[in-house]
Design an enzyme around this catalytic site. Sequence first.
Site, PDB file in Angstrom:
ATOM      1  N   HIS A  68       0.862  -1.345   0.083  1.00 48.16           N
ATOM      2  CA  HIS A  68       0.067  -0.040   0.144  1.00 48.16           C
ATOM      3  C   HIS A  68       0.893   1.407  -0.020  1.00 48.16           C
ATOM      4  O   HIS A  68       0.378   2.354   0.003  1.00 48.16           O
ATOM      5  CB  HIS A  68      -0.995   0.003   1.189  1.00 48.16           C
ATOM      6  CG  HIS A  68      -0.288   0.302   2.468  1.00 48.16           C
ATOM      7  ND1 HIS A  68      -0.069  -0.558   3.229  1.00 48.16           N
ATOM      8  CD2 HIS A  68      -0.095   1.527   3.114  1.00 48.16           C
ATOM      9  CE1 HIS A  68       0.381  -0.161   4.386  1.00 48.16           C
ATOM     10  NE2 HIS A  68       0.447   1.226   4.532  1.00 48.16           N
ATOM     11  N   ASP A 116       0.599  -7.366   1.523  1.00 48.67           N
ATOM     12  CA  ASP A 116       1.073  -5.850   1.579  1.00 48.67           C
ATOM     13  C   ASP A 116       2.538  -5.998   1.490  1.00 48.67           C
ATOM     14  O   ASP A 116       2.933  -5.537   2.441  1.00 48.67           O
ATOM     15  CB  ASP A 116       0.417  -5.558   2.866  1.00 48.67           C
ATOM     16  CG  ASP A 116       0.400  -3.827   2.684  1.00 48.67           C
ATOM     17  OD1 ASP A 116       0.663  -3.317   1.713  1.00 48.67           O
ATOM     18  OD2 ASP A 116       0.275  -3.277   3.806  1.00 48.67           O
ATOM     19  N   SER A 212       4.749   2.363   7.885  1.00 48.12           N
ATOM     20  CA  SER A 212       4.205   1.251   7.015  1.00 48.12           C
ATOM     21  C   SER A 212       5.360   0.980   6.086  1.00 48.12           C
ATOM     22  O   SER A 212       6.116   1.828   5.553  1.00 48.12           O
ATOM     23  CB  SER A 212       3.087   1.516   6.032  1.00 48.12           C
ATOM     24  OG  SER A 212       1.878   1.363   6.633  1.00 48.12           O
TER      25      SER A 212
END
Length: 534
Positions: A68, A116, A212
């Site tokens: 992402h 992810d 992230s």
Amino acid sequence: MRFGLVLTLCLYVAALTGSALAATPRIVGGQEATAADWGFVAALETKHGSSFCGGAVVAPQWVLTAGHCRLYSASAVQVVAGATDLAAPNRQVLMVDRQLRHPLYRQPVKGAPRADLMLVHLTSATTAPVIPIATGTKAPAVGTLLHVAGWGSTAYSSRDDTYGPGVTLLRQTAVRVSPADTCATAYGTKAFATAAMFCAALPDKDACAGDSGGPLVSGAGASGILVGVVSWGTGCALNDYPGVYSLAAHNRCWIESTIGLPGAPDVALATDDGSLVVNWESSKPCVEATDPTGFRIRIAETGHQIDVGGTVRRLDLAGLVNGAPLTVLVSALNINGEGPAASKTATPGPNLVTAVEAVWSAYRQVTTTFVLAPHATDVQWRIEGGSDLKFKAAPWQVAPAASEPTIISFARSGVPRGRQLEFRIATFDGAITSTTERIELSVATPPVAIRRPHLRGTAAVGTTLHCDLGHWSGTRPFVVVRQWLRDDQALADQTAATFVPRTVDAGRTVACRVTISGPGGIVRRTTSGLVIAS
Ligand code: ARG
């Protein structure tokens, strides 16, 4: 700037938070991280130097991050590798030319992305150390102590669901692997749904917005091993919501096949006369493995090299030197370079010579054509012609050693009409006597007038007459001869297409005799005569 980006990035996480907790800002976890422990860390930045995701250097030109984190095109992203201080003047900034998401990556469903992961390719190699990826396929045992680092928010407020600003100096915290059911209970089995994710937490410690893609490692420094990649979570450091990570080990096959050289293909060789058929299969260590971008086929003895696309699985090599074994090497290519080659050796069948055709080239004349394959030494050849297996050989000729095919054309005249002939070629190059190639001459059919020859023009003294050949069928080529006649007598030297009658012709009959000679025979036809008016 950094804060704004981080906030939008984690909006889906924020939306999940139903109940507002106390407004106490919680920190990601405490301490500043040292370059000695986190030398392999990487930051994804916009071209303005605003960091939006973390990552880990897994090969000199590859950074592993979260799927992402593909927020911008490759050209709009830069990577700072091996620096803890994003503002350090000597930090290494690298350009990006590819952002490859895991093939199973799915946009977040109920806040939870799937697979992810993303591999970011750098245009040049970083000098930052590479971190190895954990082996096995499962998450570490519940309770295992791991460390996560990033430049993301140090605070999250559940009261107004806001995230604090990111930092310039890398921060790290310890977390412990949570039981899978704790995670499934917290997020629901729809969100926390695969063996490729796991959770980790410690009270008041967590990754947060902007972290992230960052590394979750076991061990430290040179003995660090990459276990997870920061993926998602509700808020940050909330008691009931552990941080969720992509499990690196589970995706090792995809990672290694993307950042490494492709494996040697499986090769099969089939031989035919003077040709090799190469078939191969790409070695695919797992279904998610990144496919080679191409293949390279080489013949060791001749130095031939052919590159084909990644979807090609077969190559026909023709016109090869025969009688000698040839070693064919096939390797796969990808963005990282050329993988090891698999080799197979085979000997193409002898076909020094190939027959092309035997055609009638004129009346009683035949031209035969053969092609000699490239040959290392001088080759002797001779044409043999005949019928009923009785062949008469022409003298031997020498074709000098050649790296290109040699075309041999041989015209033979005086071939008796109406006889079906065969031509063959024999070759001798010291070691190999080729199988004799034989070609048959097609049966020649005689010329037949479809429209007969006729005269055109007015039959009068001083007016041009034209001798029209009419139309003919039959095996070509034709040799055509005209002869003008006066009262059935041939006129000396009058063989042109036209004739102009003179006074001497007045009152006499003029005609044109046409002789058509073709491979199938000779036919004569005379036009009807015309009486010349004076
Ligand atoms: N999705 C966030 C990001 O893009 C990271 C979430 C990690 N959250 C957590 N509570 N561990 O930066």
